[in-house]
Write a protein that holds these residues in place. Sequence first.
Motif, PDB file in Angstrom:
ATOM      1  N   UNK A  98       0.867  -1.172   0.000  1.00  0.00           N
ATOM      2  CA  UNK A  98       0.000   0.000   0.000  1.00  0.00           C
ATOM      3  C   UNK A  98       0.904   1.222   0.000  1.00  0.00           C
ATOM      4  N   UNK A  99       0.460   2.293  -0.652  1.00  0.00           N
ATOM      5  CA  UNK A  99       1.240   3.524  -0.673  1.00  0.00           C
ATOM      6  C   UNK A  99       0.800   4.431   0.464  1.00  0.00           C
ATOM      7  N   UNK A 100       1.623   5.405   0.774  1.00  0.00           N
ATOM      8  CA  UNK A 100       1.294   6.373   1.816  1.00  0.00           C
ATOM      9  C   UNK A 100       0.419   7.508   1.307  1.00  0.00           C
ATOM     10  N   UNK A 101      -0.370   7.229   0.293  1.00  0.00           N
ATOM     11  CA  UNK A 101      -1.288   8.198  -0.308  1.00  0.00           C
ATOM     12  C   UNK A 101      -2.650   7.534  -0.450  1.00  0.00           C
ATOM     13  N   UNK A 135      -4.650   2.640  -1.058  1.00  0.00           N
ATOM     14  CA  UNK A 135      -4.741   1.936   0.218  1.00  0.00           C
ATOM     15  C   UNK A 135      -5.091   0.470   0.015  1.00  0.00           C
ATOM     16  N   UNK A 136      -5.454   0.097  -1.228  1.00  0.00           N
ATOM     17  CA  UNK A 136      -5.659  -1.314  -1.562  1.00  0.00           C
ATOM     18  C   UNK A 136      -4.334  -1.895  -2.032  1.00  0.00           C
ATOM     19  N   UNK A 137      -4.162  -3.190  -1.824  1.00  0.00           N
ATOM     20  CA  UNK A 137      -2.911  -3.846  -2.188  1.00  0.00           C
ATOM     21  C   UNK A 137      -2.699  -3.832  -3.701  1.00  0.00           C
ATOM     22  N   UNK A 138      -1.464  -3.518  -4.098  1.00  0.00           N
ATOM     23  CA  UNK A 138      -1.107  -3.477  -5.519  1.00  0.00           C
ATOM     24  C   UNK A 138       0.389  -3.723  -5.663  1.00  0.00           C
ATOM     25  N   UNK A 139       0.808  -4.064  -6.884  1.00  0.00           N
ATOM     26  CA  UNK A 139       2.226  -4.285  -7.176  1.00  0.00           C
ATOM     27  C   UNK A 139       2.393  -4.448  -8.681  1.00  0.00           C
TER      28      UNK A 139
END
Length: 163
Positions: A98-101, A135-139
């Motif tokens: 998750x990113x801090x955005x 805020x959702x999981x991604x990659x």
Amino acid sequence: MEDDLNIIDDFLDDFEHICDCAYNEEYLTTEESNKAMNLKEGWTGLRTLDVKTRYPDIVRKIEKETDKFVDRMHFYKIEGDEKQWLWDNREKAMTPHRDGYNWAGVIYLWGNTGTYYDGELVEFKKNRMVWYDAENLHMPDLTDEDRCVIVFFLIKPWRNFGV
């Protein structure tokens, strides 16, 4: 109202020019970037420092489409030895984050692999913009070709309602 995942094809009007620019940018390792930006981020590959002030047309287009402000924007690439490291360390490399955005996105420039979002693969397509709830999981998917994207992080516009 936007969805959690938004996809826009043929996003950049001057796509070939932007690819040429991406080839000529100065890229930094994670350690170099963290030191220069006074951050403690962890990512693989090479990335430019924030380029949003150097590419205002891209920023305006992203902001118009998303109704959000671009806080940071970078060219990000994976190639050569780094690509091989990812394949040799798949379990570590294929860890969603998750990113801090609240929102983030990518514009695919070259390569052949897309982005996993909430467990689903968004296919690579040149000049495709993908923006999503960060805020959702991604990659990123593992790549077998050199890969370059524009990655951007979005914030909500602040509005003063008559105060």
